[in-house]
Scaffold this motif. Structure first.
Motif, PDB file in Angstrom:
ATOM      1  N   MET A   7       1.264  -1.232   0.072  1.00  0.00           N
ATOM      2  CA  MET A   7       0.008   0.481  -0.007  1.00  0.00           C
ATOM      3  C   MET A   7       1.221   1.676  -0.250  1.00  0.00           C
ATOM      4  SD  MET A   7      -3.658   0.573   0.011  1.00  0.00           S
ATOM      5  CE  MET A   7      -3.876   2.576   0.245  1.00  0.00           C
ATOM      6  N   PRO A   8       0.431   2.484  -0.891  1.00  0.00           N
ATOM      7  CA  PRO A   8       1.509   3.211  -0.890  1.00  0.00           C
ATOM      8  C   PRO A   8       1.259   3.991   0.477  1.00  0.00           C
ATOM      9  CG  PRO A   8       0.456   2.806  -2.992  1.00  0.00           C
ATOM     10  CD  PRO A   8      -0.276   2.551  -2.340  1.00  0.00           C
ATOM     11  N   GLU A   9       2.514   4.875   0.604  1.00  0.00           N
ATOM     12  CA  GLU A   9       2.249   5.950   1.928  1.00  0.00           C
ATOM     13  C   GLU A   9       2.064   7.578   2.027  1.00  0.00           C
ATOM     14  OE1 GLU A   9       2.390   2.867   4.759  1.00  0.00           O
ATOM     15  OE2 GLU A   9       2.348   4.760   5.145  1.00  0.00           O
ATOM     16  N   ALA A  10       1.121   7.487   2.294  1.00  0.00           N
ATOM     17  CA  ALA A  10       1.306   8.717   2.000  1.00  0.00           C
ATOM     18  C   ALA A  10       1.848  10.337   1.518  1.00  0.00           C
ATOM     19  CB  ALA A  10       0.877  10.130   3.815  1.00  0.00           C
ATOM     20  N   SER A  11       3.328   9.913   1.013  1.00  0.00           N
ATOM     21  CA  SER A  11       4.545  10.275   0.727  1.00  0.00           C
ATOM     22  C   SER A  11       4.671  10.676  -0.446  1.00  0.00           C
ATOM     23  CB  SER A  11       5.802  10.378   1.990  1.00  0.00           C
ATOM     24  OG  SER A  11       6.357   8.753   1.314  1.00  0.00           O
ATOM     25  N   GLU A  12       3.652   9.717  -0.793  1.00  0.00           N
ATOM     26  CA  GLU A  12       4.166   8.706  -2.363  1.00  0.00           C
ATOM     27  C   GLU A  12       2.613   9.570  -3.053  1.00  0.00           C
ATOM     28  OE1 GLU A  12       5.570   4.248  -1.441  1.00  0.00           O
ATOM     29  OE2 GLU A  12       3.987   4.661  -2.346  1.00  0.00           O
ATOM     30  N   PRO A  13       3.735   9.518  -4.668  1.00  0.00           N
ATOM     31  CA  PRO A  13       2.606   9.901  -5.375  1.00  0.00           C
ATOM     32  C   PRO A  13       1.458   9.514  -5.215  1.00  0.00           C
ATOM     33  CG  PRO A  13       4.499   9.175  -6.487  1.00  0.00           C
ATOM     34  CD  PRO A  13       4.063   8.679  -5.168  1.00  0.00           C
ATOM     35  N   ALA A  14       0.649  10.738  -5.449  1.00  0.00           N
ATOM     36  CA  ALA A  14      -1.195  10.498  -5.643  1.00  0.00           C
ATOM     37  C   ALA A  14      -2.046   9.010  -6.140  1.00  0.00           C
ATOM     38  CB  ALA A  14      -1.907  11.704  -5.098  1.00  0.00           C
ATOM     39  N   ALA A  15      -1.400   9.174  -7.313  1.00  0.00           N
ATOM     40  CA  ALA A  15      -1.304   8.420  -8.237  1.00  0.00           C
ATOM     41  C   ALA A  15      -1.573   6.601  -7.925  1.00  0.00           C
ATOM     42  CB  ALA A  15      -0.697   8.419  -9.855  1.00  0.00           C
ATOM     43  N   GLU A  16      -0.603   6.593  -7.451  1.00  0.00           N
ATOM     44  CA  GLU A  16      -0.176   5.106  -7.062  1.00  0.00           C
ATOM     45  C   GLU A  16      -2.215   4.877  -5.643  1.00  0.00           C
ATOM     46  OE1 GLU A  16       4.607   5.086  -7.009  1.00  0.00           O
ATOM     47  OE2 GLU A  16       3.764   3.680  -5.540  1.00  0.00           O
ATOM     48  N   LEU A  17      -1.665   5.611  -5.046  1.00  0.00           N
ATOM     49  CA  LEU A  17      -3.196   5.441  -3.903  1.00  0.00           C
ATOM     50  C   LEU A  17      -3.777   5.770  -4.367  1.00  0.00           C
ATOM     51  CD1 LEU A  17      -4.348   5.361  -1.423  1.00  0.00           C
ATOM     52  CD2 LEU A  17      -3.731   8.204  -0.855  1.00  0.00           C
ATOM     53  N   ALA A  18      -4.416   6.070  -5.717  1.00  0.00           N
ATOM     54  CA  ALA A  18      -5.343   6.082  -6.820  1.00  0.00           C
ATOM     55  C   ALA A  18      -5.587   4.474  -7.489  1.00  0.00           C
ATOM     56  CB  ALA A  18      -5.686   7.661  -7.369  1.00  0.00           C
ATOM     57  N   GLU A  19      -4.630   4.223  -8.306  1.00  0.00           N
ATOM     58  CA  GLU A  19      -4.862   2.862  -8.688  1.00  0.00           C
ATOM     59  C   GLU A  19      -5.117   1.804  -7.180  1.00  0.00           C
ATOM     60  OE1 GLU A  19      -0.896   2.834 -11.857  1.00  0.00           O
ATOM     61  OE2 GLU A  19      -1.649   0.772 -10.095  1.00  0.00           O
ATOM     62  N   GLU A  20      -4.469   2.226  -6.372  1.00  0.00           N
ATOM     63  CA  GLU A  20      -5.198   0.633  -5.394  1.00  0.00           C
ATOM     64  C   GLU A  20      -6.351   1.134  -4.476  1.00  0.00           C
ATOM     65  OE1 GLU A  20      -3.453  -2.032  -4.447  1.00  0.00           O
ATOM     66  OE2 GLU A  20      -1.937  -0.935  -6.070  1.00  0.00           O
ATOM     67  N   LEU A  21      -7.048   2.229  -4.349  1.00  0.00           N
ATOM     68  CA  LEU A  21      -8.105   2.557  -3.942  1.00  0.00           C
ATOM     69  C   LEU A  21      -9.098   2.262  -5.328  1.00  0.00           C
ATOM     70  CD1 LEU A  21      -7.996   6.569  -2.440  1.00  0.00           C
ATOM     71  CD2 LEU A  21      -7.897   4.208  -1.288  1.00  0.00           C
ATOM     72  N   VAL A  22      -8.910   2.872  -7.134  1.00  0.00           N
ATOM     73  CA  VAL A  22      -9.539   2.166  -7.676  1.00  0.00           C
ATOM     74  C   VAL A  22      -9.990   0.624  -7.025  1.00  0.00           C
ATOM     75  CG1 VAL A  22     -10.711   2.247 -10.295  1.00  0.00           C
ATOM     76  CG2 VAL A  22      -9.888   4.301  -9.159  1.00  0.00           C
ATOM     77  N   ALA A  23      -8.992   0.244  -7.664  1.00  0.00           N
ATOM     78  CA  ALA A  23      -7.941  -1.218  -7.043  1.00  0.00           C
ATOM     79  C   ALA A  23      -9.546  -2.110  -6.410  1.00  0.00           C
ATOM     80  CB  ALA A  23      -7.656  -1.543  -7.253  1.00  0.00           C
ATOM     81  N   TYR A  24      -9.105  -1.238  -5.087  1.00  0.00           N
ATOM     82  CA  TYR A  24     -10.452  -1.488  -3.416  1.00  0.00           C
ATOM     83  C   TYR A  24     -11.397  -1.726  -4.508  1.00  0.00           C
ATOM     84  CZ  TYR A  24     -12.404  -1.585   0.727  1.00  0.00           C
ATOM     85  OH  TYR A  24     -12.544  -1.869   2.351  1.00  0.00           O
ATOM     86  N   LEU A  25     -11.628  -0.572  -4.482  1.00  0.00           N
ATOM     87  CA  LEU A  25     -13.484   0.072  -5.604  1.00  0.00           C
ATOM     88  C   LEU A  25     -13.914  -1.077  -5.736  1.00  0.00           C
ATOM     89  CD1 LEU A  25     -13.754   3.268  -5.618  1.00  0.00           C
ATOM     90  CD2 LEU A  25     -14.966   2.062  -3.955  1.00  0.00           C
ATOM     91  N   ASP A  26     -13.033  -1.219  -6.859  1.00  0.00           N
ATOM     92  CA  ASP A  26     -13.673  -2.534  -8.473  1.00  0.00           C
ATOM     93  C   ASP A  26     -13.394  -3.887  -7.579  1.00  0.00           C
ATOM     94  OD1 ASP A  26     -12.521  -0.636 -11.031  1.00  0.00           O
ATOM     95  OD2 ASP A  26     -14.479  -0.417  -9.948  1.00  0.00           O
ATOM     96  N   GLY A  27     -12.859  -4.609  -6.143  1.00  0.00           N
ATOM     97  CA  GLY A  27     -13.080  -5.583  -5.772  1.00  0.00           C
ATOM     98  C   GLY A  27     -12.134  -6.915  -6.433  1.00  0.00           C
ATOM     99  N   GLU A  28     -10.630  -6.015  -6.895  1.00  0.00           N
ATOM    100  CA  GLU A  28      -9.499  -7.002  -7.618  1.00  0.00           C
ATOM    101  C   GLU A  28      -8.406  -6.729  -7.494  1.00  0.00           C
ATOM    102  OE1 GLU A  28      -9.291  -7.740 -11.312  1.00  0.00           O
ATOM    103  OE2 GLU A  28     -11.494  -7.456 -11.504  1.00  0.00           O
ATOM    104  N   LEU A  29      -8.159  -6.078  -5.669  1.00  0.00           N
ATOM    105  CA  LEU A  29      -7.705  -6.901  -4.760  1.00  0.00           C
ATOM    106  C   LEU A  29      -7.659  -8.019  -3.762  1.00  0.00           C
ATOM    107  CD1 LEU A  29      -6.605  -3.281  -2.795  1.00  0.00           C
ATOM    108  CD2 LEU A  29      -5.414  -3.957  -5.228  1.00  0.00           C
TER     109      LEU A  29
END
Lengths: 173, 221
Positions: A7-29
């Protein structure tokens, strides 16, 4: 999606966090990744807000119209396909005689070639039944005279006396 | 690989997927089965293709092209995936070919200062006149629908296809990857960027009714 992705940390680019959040919403994790996201959401209010915004926008796509097909659409589709299939078949049939002629010529040539080869092979291997006749032709030509003479020794005796030597000389080629 | 070699290893799609069974009847020249497939999938194809190409009439033509391709390839059909995945792979190829044949692309701009004539510009002016500073929460359904449609049209073609398959067909990343001939990680990234782009367009209207400060750039992935 493997469990190796962290899981990307708060200091990492927002794009990586967004990727994980979108995949989480899509049930892909997988379960481990999903747990990481949930742990992050539990401690990070910004991540929670980002997730909510993404979900809201995604839900807004429900506004996109999905107009069903008209009543005749299926019928016209099947008609078009049937017509095209008929045209394809007509095209195939129109070309078929030429193809057939070519095939017939190829077949005929193959049969002819096999016939010729077969004739040669058989001819070379099988004995000629006429050969014996050819070898005995002089006897066959004078067969009537030989039948009149019933004894071969008698003929040899006549030859030894040379009574017909002059005729024999004339008879030779 | 021979069919007998495959059958022992691949999942039994013909047993689990009723549409695969239908398609195998189509393979055996069952006209009724073909018509049933048309009825089952025409609306789904139309929905995706209409928003993909941005026009109903073209979507109908492309949908019929898809079914024609399905029929023409019936004799060589081998069920190696879900039928819907195979069908939308054909649809994606049909749409790609159609786009290549287009002589002019439409671009959707939300900036009202843009002097070009774009489908979204008049709508933007209409929204500005009709709603002005009125909060987006009061936008009616028709306006909201148009804003969402414009947002989708502002995506790149690949982003749009991935979003439509994900949203309308509820396809997994793996299936979308198969349809679009990409890998699942690339689809994950593509969908993430698409959703962020959609958020940039839709969110201002949802929250404040204001036009977004930065204009979406079509084709940016």
């Amino acid at each position: 999606m493997t469990s190796d992705a962290r899981m990307p940390e708060a200091s990492e680019p927002a794009a990586e966090l967004a990727e994980e959040l979108v995949a989480y919403l899509d049930g892909e994790l997988d379960s481990a990744q999903a747990q990481q996201v949930e742990n992050r959401l539990a401690r990070d209010a910004v991540a929670r807000r980002d997730l909510q915004r993404l979900e809201q926008v995604w839900d807004a796509l429900e506004q996109l119209p999905r107009t069903p097909a008209g009543e005749d659409f299926a019928h016209s589709t099947v008609e078009i396909v049937a017509q095209t299939a008929s045209e394809d078949l007509a095209t195939t049939m129109a070309g078929l005689p030429k193809q057939r002629r070519r095939r017939w010529w190829y077949k005929a040539a193959a049969i002819g070639a096999s016939l010729v080869v077969g004739f040669i092979v058989v001819r070379s291997l099988a004995p000629d039944p006429n050969q014996a006749l050819l070898e005995n032709l002089p006897v066959v030509e004078s067969l009537d005279e030989y039948r009149a003479v019933q004894d071969v020794d008698f003929l040899r005796g006549l030859e030894n006396r040379k009574l017909f030597a002059e005729e024999a000389t004339h008879g030779q080629p | 690989m021979a069919a007998s070699d495959q059958s022992a290893e691949r999942p039994q799609y013909d047993l689990r997927d009723p549409d695969v069974r239908l398609m195998m009847q189509v393979r055996d020249d069952d006209a009724a089965a073909f018509e049933e497939l048309v009825l089952r999938y025409q609306n789904r194809l139309l929905a995706v293709l209409e928003h993909l190409v941005g026009g109903r009439e073209q979507a109908e033509d492309l949908t019929q092209d898809v079914f024609l391709r399905v029929y023409r390839s019936r004799k060589t059909y081998v069920p190696t995936a879900k039928f819907s995945t195979w069908l939308f792979t054909i649809a994606n190829n049909v749409a790609l070919n159609a786009r290549r044949n287009l002589s002019r692309r439409r671009e959707v701009h939300l900036d009202s200062n843009d002097s070009g004539s774009h489908p979204g510009q008049g709508l933007d002016q209409m929204i500005q006149v009709s709603s002005g500073q009125i909060p987006a929460r009061q936008l009616d359904k028709a306006e909201m629908r148009d804003i969402v449609r414009m947002a989708v049209q502002s995506l790149s073609e690949r982003q749009r296809m991935a979003v439509l398959l994900n949203k309308f067909e509820d396809m997994s990343y793996a299936d979308i990857a198969t349809v679009m001939q990409m890998n699942p990680q690339a689809i994950k990234s593509l969908l993430s960027r698409a959703r962020l782009n959609l958020r940039d367009v839709i969110e201002p209207y949802l929250e404040t009714g204001q036009r977004p400060k930065s204009q979406p750039v079509p084709g940016k992935e």
